[in-house]
Design an enzyme around this catalytic site. Sequence first.
Site, mmCIF file in Angstrom:
data_model
loop_
_atom_site.group_PDB
_atom_site.id
_atom_site.type_symbol
_atom_site.label_atom_id
_atom_site.label_comp_id
_atom_site.label_asym_id
_atom_site.label_seq_id
_atom_site.Cartn_x
_atom_site.Cartn_y
_atom_site.Cartn_z
ATOM 1 N N LEU A 330 -13.517 -5.474 5.097
ATOM 2 C CA LEU A 330 -13.361 -4.123 4.925
ATOM 3 C C LEU A 330 -13.117 -3.245 5.956
ATOM 4 O O LEU A 330 -12.482 -2.145 6.039
ATOM 5 C CB LEU A 330 -14.618 -3.529 3.896
ATOM 6 C CG LEU A 330 -14.780 -4.132 2.674
ATOM 7 C CD1 LEU A 330 -16.090 -3.651 2.063
ATOM 8 C CD2 LEU A 330 -13.646 -3.780 1.669
ATOM 9 N N GLY A 333 -16.780 -2.426 12.580
ATOM 10 C CA GLY A 333 -17.557 -1.353 13.161
ATOM 11 C C GLY A 333 -18.057 -1.478 14.566
ATOM 12 O O GLY A 333 -17.931 -2.743 14.868
ATOM 13 N N GLY A 334 -18.564 -0.834 15.390
ATOM 14 C CA GLY A 334 -19.160 -0.991 16.531
ATOM 15 C C GLY A 334 -20.436 -2.065 16.274
ATOM 16 O O GLY A 334 -20.396 -3.156 17.158
ATOM 17 N N LYS A 352 -22.354 -6.855 6.079
ATOM 18 C CA LYS A 352 -22.244 -6.834 7.432
ATOM 19 C C LYS A 352 -22.683 -7.758 8.496
ATOM 20 O O LYS A 352 -23.859 -8.065 8.101
ATOM 21 C CB LYS A 352 -22.593 -5.286 8.056
ATOM 22 C CG LYS A 352 -22.342 -5.063 9.357
ATOM 23 C CD LYS A 352 -23.126 -3.959 9.765
ATOM 24 C CE LYS A 352 -22.175 -2.626 9.628
ATOM 25 N NZ LYS A 352 -22.474 -1.560 10.152
ATOM 26 N N ASP A 447 -23.263 8.395 16.200
ATOM 27 C CA ASP A 447 -21.780 8.234 15.788
ATOM 28 C C ASP A 447 -21.271 8.736 14.606
ATOM 29 O O ASP A 447 -20.718 7.992 13.917
ATOM 30 C CB ASP A 447 -21.678 6.632 15.766
ATOM 31 C CG ASP A 447 -20.452 6.254 16.615
ATOM 32 O OD1 ASP A 447 -19.622 7.018 16.809
ATOM 33 O OD2 ASP A 447 -19.942 5.011 16.390
#
Length: 620
Positions: A330, A333-334, A352, A447
């Site tokens: 999907l 990210g960081g 994740k 962020d």
Amino acid sequence: MWPSILNLACVFLVLFSSSFSPLLGDPRISEAGILCLRSNVSSTANVLSSVLDVMLKITAEVTENRWANDSVTSPLPEIYGLAQCHGDLSRDDCLLCFVQSRNILPRCSVLESKSGRLYLDGCFLRFDYYNFYDETTDPQHDMVKCANHSNFPADQQARQQFVDKVDRVLTNVSAVAPENKGFAVFEEARRGGVAGVYALAQCWNTLDRKGCRECLANAMIMARNCTPGDEGRAMNAGCFMRYSTQRFYTVPTDGDSSKLRIIIAIASSVAAATSLIFISAYVGYRKLSKKREVQKKLFGVPAIVRKLNLNFNYESLEKATDFFDDSRKLGQGGAGSVYKGILPDRRVVAVKRLVFNTCQWVDYLFNEVNLICGIQHKNLVRLLGCSIEGPESLLVYEYVPNRSLDQILFECNHILSWQERLNIISGTAEGLAFLHGPCGVKIIHRDIKSSNVLLDEDLTAKIADFGLARCLDPEKSHLSTGIAGTLGYMAPEYVVRGQLTEKADVYSFGVLVLEILSGRKNSVFGQVSGSVLQSVWKQYKSNGLAECIDPVLKGTFPVSEALNVLQIALLCTQASPDLRPSMSEVVEMLNNQERMVPVPTQPPFLNNNLIPDDSSRSLR
Ligand SMILES: *[C@@H]1O[C@H](CO)[C@@H](O)[C@H](O)[C@H]1NC(C)=O
Ligand SMILES: *[C@@H]1O[C@H](CO)[C@@H](O)[C@H](O)[C@H]1NC(C)=O
Ligand SMILES: *[C@@H]1O[C@H](CO)[C@@H](O)[C@H](O)[C@H]1NC(C)=O
Ligand SMILES: *[C@@H]1O[C@H](CO)[C@@H](O)[C@H](O)[C@H]1NC(C)=O
């Protein structure tokens, strides 16, 4: 007149990432030597938390004093830490050097009971399992690094003159430093075809005069072995000594260039921090099988995860995501990549994979973000659980079907109506106010940006990615555990000083709102004049409200409402954190049409004169 500091920072980030150019000023964060040693402690339980503890205390102290030592003696094993900047670094330079060293040191993994000593050209950082504070030399491990350039003077006499010169400057700094708080620099200019020589000596502040003298006497012998090379560094347990034919230390008179250096260093530490955000990365990357073993032995499943039944089985998540198939990806990210997963009970989730593949990290995440107050809010992506016993750590989130705000705003042809935009702005504000507010611990997201705002079927905003979130300890508003975030959204005081308060989120939120209103991305790589912040402010000042709002709306929005929201966004992006409203005030202003929105008085961050100097420190 300075262009936007963020633009500059970005330009330098790009320059910096390829190679360091001394022309830009040397922040002295280059690595001179690193030593990771396996210690004889047998149990690694508690080590990570003790090291974190020591590092946090040291961080606070270094910020003030430019050096620090601290230790944790119980629970066992004992951990001792020391950080020391060289005497010529300003406080800001020191902090940057320290941040950089802290980003590098995790290469010495504490989970393998390793200790670490790191010598950067401007500072030193060490942690170990015994009290080393009075250690002057360590013959087995002290290092020397010579630069061997072949441009030695050809004739014997010139060569000897050079060597003698090195001798003299080294002798001088060795004699002066112990009497001068452990620090000295000295130079002898070029004369008669023999190059000039510059030298620096620095003892750690834990040594007394005698110890310093002893250490430098030894370092001098080591460094002298580098002649006739044009550079030598001796790195001892208790001191650092360097000579060079280049002037490498800071000459106390330079004024403006240090600002430049700070920005460069920050840019580079942003780069470093993005990959190594928090000290918990101490664990480093290691072989999976071994890690699994270590993980199990050390931590097991945190009690809280077991208790709340948040534990997912690794194999089942593997299956749910089709073994992390690319087609299921999907986003990235960081903190790691995210995959769509379908659980056996048909539930759709987002999984994740953490870059920080450690239990500790998950533990932190849980403690900080989700479990303390069982965060559940309609505008925050919900964490459903995790898997930490498998070969890598996974977090399981609710699945948010629509795409992220940045895709909808800047990539799709989907045009968001005024009302939809307003709802997204309100929702994001409420989610943030919730993080900052009522749950007892203040959480700073750090962020906030359009790609971290997800939208569900009915376009309700949900804030994602707490990967960088940190709780705000009221004692430590200057918490600077590494600079993280996305340039362009980052509040100026955070970029320049690492000062982190919830007002940094307010600033990022303001930038986000301006993007939503204008339909334009606040590109930090664009030309100086291209920043959305600047152009909107200019248009606002010249009453060109209509020009600020996304032209695709073709003027179909209530003017007074639009003006209010615009004003709120500008209030949020004022340079001084104190002038920015809190998120709960923002929510109130957005929801209550009656409430007067104050007129913003300060332009968004346009040049460096506006960096607030609310502490006694100055950028010099
Ligand atoms: C580890 O080494 C230190 C210093 O070399 C020594 O003092 C200590 O007793 C040793 N500890 C163990 C558990 O062997
Ligand atoms: C430097 O290089 C030269 C030849 O290029 C060699 O003879 C000399 O030993 C080297 N010196 C050191 C200190 O490595
Ligand atoms: C070192 O150099 C300084 C500056 O020239 C001089 O004042 C001082 O006497 C020298 N000290 C020693 C010990 O050589
Ligand atoms: C710092 O080092 C000194 C020795 O120079 C020592 O007396 C002191 O206890 C150390 N502080 C901590 C917190 O370990």
